[in-house]
Scaffold this motif. Structure first.
Motif, PDB file in Angstrom:
ATOM      1  N   PRO A 165      -0.356  -5.283 -10.423  1.00 27.17           N
ATOM      2  CA  PRO A 165      -0.539  -6.163  -9.468  1.00 27.17           C
ATOM      3  C   PRO A 165      -0.662  -7.513  -9.831  1.00 27.17           C
ATOM      4  O   PRO A 165      -0.482  -8.538  -8.847  1.00 27.17           O
ATOM      5  N   GLU A 166      -1.399  -8.148 -10.658  1.00 28.89           N
ATOM      6  CA  GLU A 166      -1.435  -9.071 -11.199  1.00 28.89           C
ATOM      7  C   GLU A 166       0.114  -9.915 -11.728  1.00 28.89           C
ATOM      8  O   GLU A 166      -0.796 -11.256 -11.148  1.00 28.89           O
ATOM      9  N   VAL A 167       0.519  -9.427 -12.914  1.00 31.05           N
ATOM     10  CA  VAL A 167       2.345  -9.479 -12.430  1.00 31.05           C
ATOM     11  C   VAL A 167       2.640 -10.486 -11.083  1.00 31.05           C
ATOM     12  O   VAL A 167       3.597 -11.483 -10.949  1.00 31.05           O
ATOM     13  N   GLY A 191       2.362  -6.514  -4.314  1.00 32.43           N
ATOM     14  CA  GLY A 191       1.101  -7.053  -5.456  1.00 32.43           C
ATOM     15  C   GLY A 191       0.490  -6.265  -4.531  1.00 32.43           C
ATOM     16  O   GLY A 191      -1.147  -5.096  -5.430  1.00 32.43           O
ATOM     17  N   LEU A 192       0.075  -5.948  -3.353  1.00 32.34           N
ATOM     18  CA  LEU A 192      -0.581  -5.636  -2.678  1.00 32.34           C
ATOM     19  C   LEU A 192      -0.304  -3.476  -2.809  1.00 32.34           C
ATOM     20  O   LEU A 192      -1.436  -3.516  -2.158  1.00 32.34           O
ATOM     21  N   GLU A 193       1.224  -3.518  -2.397  1.00 33.02           N
ATOM     22  CA  GLU A 193       1.153  -2.515  -2.472  1.00 33.02           C
ATOM     23  C   GLU A 193       0.326  -1.585  -3.035  1.00 33.02           C
ATOM     24  O   GLU A 193       0.345  -0.582  -3.460  1.00 33.02           O
ATOM     25  N   LEU A 194       0.313  -2.272  -4.705  1.00 31.74           N
ATOM     26  CA  LEU A 194       0.137  -1.074  -5.679  1.00 31.74           C
ATOM     27  C   LEU A 194      -1.722  -1.394  -5.803  1.00 31.74           C
ATOM     28  O   LEU A 194      -1.535  -0.850  -6.797  1.00 31.74           O
ATOM     29  N   GLU A 241      -6.029   1.611  -4.277  1.00 36.12           N
ATOM     30  CA  GLU A 241      -7.650   1.189  -3.674  1.00 36.12           C
ATOM     31  C   GLU A 241      -7.951   0.097  -2.729  1.00 36.12           C
ATOM     32  O   GLU A 241      -7.406  -1.592  -3.187  1.00 36.12           O
ATOM     33  N   ASP A 242      -8.366   0.021  -1.406  1.00 32.36           N
ATOM     34  CA  ASP A 242      -9.158  -1.521  -0.819  1.00 32.36           C
ATOM     35  C   ASP A 242     -10.060  -2.161  -2.474  1.00 32.36           C
ATOM     36  O   ASP A 242      -9.814  -3.264  -1.727  1.00 32.36           O
ATOM     37  N   SER A 243     -10.678  -1.293  -2.485  1.00 32.58           N
ATOM     38  CA  SER A 243     -11.457  -1.918  -3.953  1.00 32.58           C
ATOM     39  C   SER A 243     -10.374  -2.523  -4.880  1.00 32.58           C
ATOM     40  O   SER A 243     -11.086  -4.119  -5.154  1.00 32.58           O
ATOM     41  N   GLN A 244      -9.566  -2.368  -4.925  1.00 29.84           N
ATOM     42  CA  GLN A 244      -8.821  -3.483  -5.712  1.00 29.84           C
ATOM     43  C   GLN A 244      -8.139  -4.423  -5.474  1.00 29.84           C
ATOM     44  O   GLN A 244      -7.432  -5.871  -5.296  1.00 29.84           O
ATOM     45  N   ILE A 245      -7.809  -4.756  -3.706  1.00 34.77           N
ATOM     46  CA  ILE A 245      -7.722  -6.363  -3.552  1.00 34.77           C
ATOM     47  C   ILE A 245      -8.121  -7.061  -2.989  1.00 34.77           C
ATOM     48  O   ILE A 245      -8.781  -7.140  -2.750  1.00 34.77           O
ATOM     49  N   SER A 246      -8.016  -8.071  -4.113  1.00 31.81           N
ATOM     50  CA  SER A 246      -9.017  -9.021  -3.727  1.00 31.81           C
ATOM     51  C   SER A 246      -8.659  -9.878  -2.792  1.00 31.81           C
ATOM     52  O   SER A 246      -7.458 -10.211  -2.392  1.00 31.81           O
ATOM     53  N   ALA A 247      -9.951 -10.773  -2.422  1.00 30.32           N
ATOM     54  CA  ALA A 247      -9.709 -11.852  -1.735  1.00 30.32           C
ATOM     55  C   ALA A 247      -8.216 -13.199  -1.536  1.00 30.32           C
ATOM     56  O   ALA A 247      -7.993 -13.209  -0.889  1.00 30.32           O
ATOM     57  N   ASN A 281      -4.185 -13.335   9.514  1.00 29.67           N
ATOM     58  CA  ASN A 281      -5.147 -11.887   9.860  1.00 29.67           C
ATOM     59  C   ASN A 281      -4.999 -11.799   8.303  1.00 29.67           C
ATOM     60  O   ASN A 281      -6.372 -11.017   7.650  1.00 29.67           O
ATOM     61  N   CYS A 282      -4.169 -12.460   7.575  1.00 29.91           N
ATOM     62  CA  CYS A 282      -4.947 -12.028   5.867  1.00 29.91           C
ATOM     63  C   CYS A 282      -5.793 -13.115   5.090  1.00 29.91           C
ATOM     64  O   CYS A 282      -6.608 -12.641   4.623  1.00 29.91           O
ATOM     65  N   TYR A 283      -6.241 -14.308   6.102  1.00 33.78           N
ATOM     66  CA  TYR A 283      -7.163 -15.177   5.693  1.00 33.78           C
ATOM     67  C   TYR A 283      -8.329 -14.580   6.244  1.00 33.78           C
ATOM     68  O   TYR A 283      -9.266 -14.992   5.469  1.00 33.78           O
ATOM     69  N   ASP A 284      -8.315 -13.548   7.099  1.00 29.43           N
ATOM     70  CA  ASP A 284      -9.585 -13.041   7.707  1.00 29.43           C
ATOM     71  C   ASP A 284      -9.909 -11.931   6.906  1.00 29.43           C
ATOM     72  O   ASP A 284     -10.991 -12.042   6.052  1.00 29.43           O
ATOM     73  N   LYS A 285      -8.701 -11.223   6.240  1.00 25.86           N
ATOM     74  CA  LYS A 285      -9.158 -10.317   5.246  1.00 25.86           C
ATOM     75  C   LYS A 285     -10.187 -11.019   3.943  1.00 25.86           C
ATOM     76  O   LYS A 285     -10.531 -10.352   3.760  1.00 25.86           O
ATOM     77  N   ALA A 286      -9.045 -11.913   3.526  1.00 30.30           N
ATOM     78  CA  ALA A 286     -10.408 -12.732   2.428  1.00 30.30           C
ATOM     79  C   ALA A 286     -11.950 -12.756   2.926  1.00 30.30           C
ATOM     80  O   ALA A 286     -12.640 -12.895   2.107  1.00 30.30           O
ATOM     81  N   ILE A 287     -11.744 -13.656   3.731  1.00 30.12           N
ATOM     82  CA  ILE A 287     -12.941 -14.290   4.435  1.00 30.12           C
ATOM     83  C   ILE A 287     -14.392 -13.041   4.573  1.00 30.12           C
ATOM     84  O   ILE A 287     -15.237 -13.302   4.253  1.00 30.12           O
ATOM     85  N   SER A 288     -13.422 -12.357   4.503  1.00 34.36           N
ATOM     86  CA  SER A 288     -14.436 -10.668   4.715  1.00 34.36           C
ATOM     87  C   SER A 288     -15.022 -10.100   3.223  1.00 34.36           C
ATOM     88  O   SER A 288     -15.987  -9.873   3.732  1.00 34.36           O
TER      89      SER A 288
END
Length: 378
Positions: free
Chosen positions: A259-261, A285-288, A291-297, A318-325
């Protein structure tokens, strides 16, 4: 057979630079000439023999004098006398009294060949401790251990490389490059050490030399995706975005599951003003991230930026809300959410966010300007 145990504050004990310790006098006090059996964390699962030693001198001191002696406390491995007293109170069951007598024990380490008890591989023991400290981020202590381990073999490539990594993390880049050069003079075909040298050059603000070192690593193994990833990063720093994009695409042809690539590709496509393509990369990247814990802010924030660029404001929000959470006080995420709210005409909510940003970072110029704009549109 007197046994001494040393704890985590005594890292210098295994590097050989510490040759004294302070202990409450025993029923049978130590005397000059006694042999010591010294252990690391004697009563824990990390118990490990570190050396045998011979007592060379003994001094006596009352607790009343010891408890205020900062110099002795620092020699014993503590920050000051107050810290030493706190630890002594944990160490000794009975309350300490001013007339209690302590021994200041001076000793010299014995060569392993002269040990009477179990013999150990000192180099392996010190290296293991160095690796543990390095992995836990205690770089100031681990570098001491790597240096001590190298005294057993100045040409140990593993230790030279690890010491170089350690020095890089301490910001001592010239010294780290010296370590890598020494390692490469012994093992010139080690792609990872060439790449580590490249990273040291990069973080010492010398990306041109970083690329040259990375060239050497790539020549040895052109399909090493880890080294290719760093090549792409170096090219980005140099401003060669199209070339960096080509490198990341080479990685995808070898392994398209990192996902980092995909995130790195998304960042470049954003800079190249290709928001739709960037969004596809961020989504991949998000699809890869299984786990939720792997999805970075940061990933959510990047995706939000691409959606904002495309005018898809509610999705961006919605994306920014997830990042802020995930990172609730990140000024950049809060600022981006505020911008989206302004686009949606929600100026009061946006102003509240800019106020929060300024509480975190009073010098944030963007927040100051946007806050004023919001107030003008209430």
């Amino acid at each position: 057979m007197p046994i001494l145990s040393f704890g985590s504050q005594n890292i210098n004990i295994i590097t050989g630079s510490k040759r004294m310790t302070i202990r409450k006098i025993w029923k049978h006090p130590l005397k000059v000439g006694d042999r010591l059996y010294c252990y690391w964390n004697l009563v824990s699962k990390e118990k490990k023999k570190i050396f045998e030693a011979k007592v060379t001198d003994i001094e006596l001191i009352n607790y009343s004098e010891l408890k205020t002696n900062d110099e002795l406390a620092r020699e014993e491995g503590y920050g000051d006398a107050k810290e030493m007293v706190r630890e002594f109170k944990k160490m000794y069951v009975e309350p300490l009294k001013d007339n209690d007598v302590f021994q200041i024990i001076y000793f010299e380490k014995l060569d392993v060949a002269d040990w009477e008890g179990e013999k150990i591989d000192e180099k392996a023991m010190i290296t293991q401790r160095a690796d543990i400290l390095f992995d836990s981020g205690k770089y100031d202590k681990s570098v001491l251990c790597y240096t001590a381990a190298l005294e057993f073999d100045l040409n140990d490539v593993y230790l030279l490389n690890k010491k170089g990594d350690n020095l890089s993390r301490l910001g001592r880049f010239e010294e780290s490059i010296e370590c890598y050069d020494k390692a490469l003079s012994i093992e010139s075909d080690n792609e990872y050490i060439w790449n580590n040298k490249a990273i040291a050059y990069l973080y010492s603000d010398n990306p041109d030399e970083a690329l040259k070192a990375n060239d050497k690593a790539i020549k040895i193994n052109p399909r090493n995706t880890f080294i290719l990833y760093w090549r792409g990063f170096i090219l980005e720093v140099l401003g060669n975005l199209e070339e960096a994009l080509q490198v990341y695409n080479i990685i995808l042809n070898i392994d398209d599951t990192n996902p980092e690539v995909w995130n790195a590709i998304g960042d470049i496509l954003t800079d190249l003003e290709r928001p739709e393509d960037a969004l596809l990369a961020y989504d991949k990247g998000l699809e890869l991230c299984l786990e939720d814990s792997q999805i970075s802010a940061l990933s959510q924030n990047r995706r939000g930026n691409a959606l904002l660029e495309l005018g898809r404001f509610n999705e961006a929000l919605n994306c920014y809300d997830k990042a802020i959470s995930i990172e609730k006080d990140n000024p950049s995420f809060l600022l981006n959410k505020g911008v989206v709210l302004m686009e949606l005409g929600q100026f009061q909510q946006a102003e509240n966010l800019f106020t929060k940003v300024l509480a975190i970072d009073p010098n944030n110029e963007d927040a100051k300007i946007l806050k004023i704009e919001c107030l003008e549109n209430f």
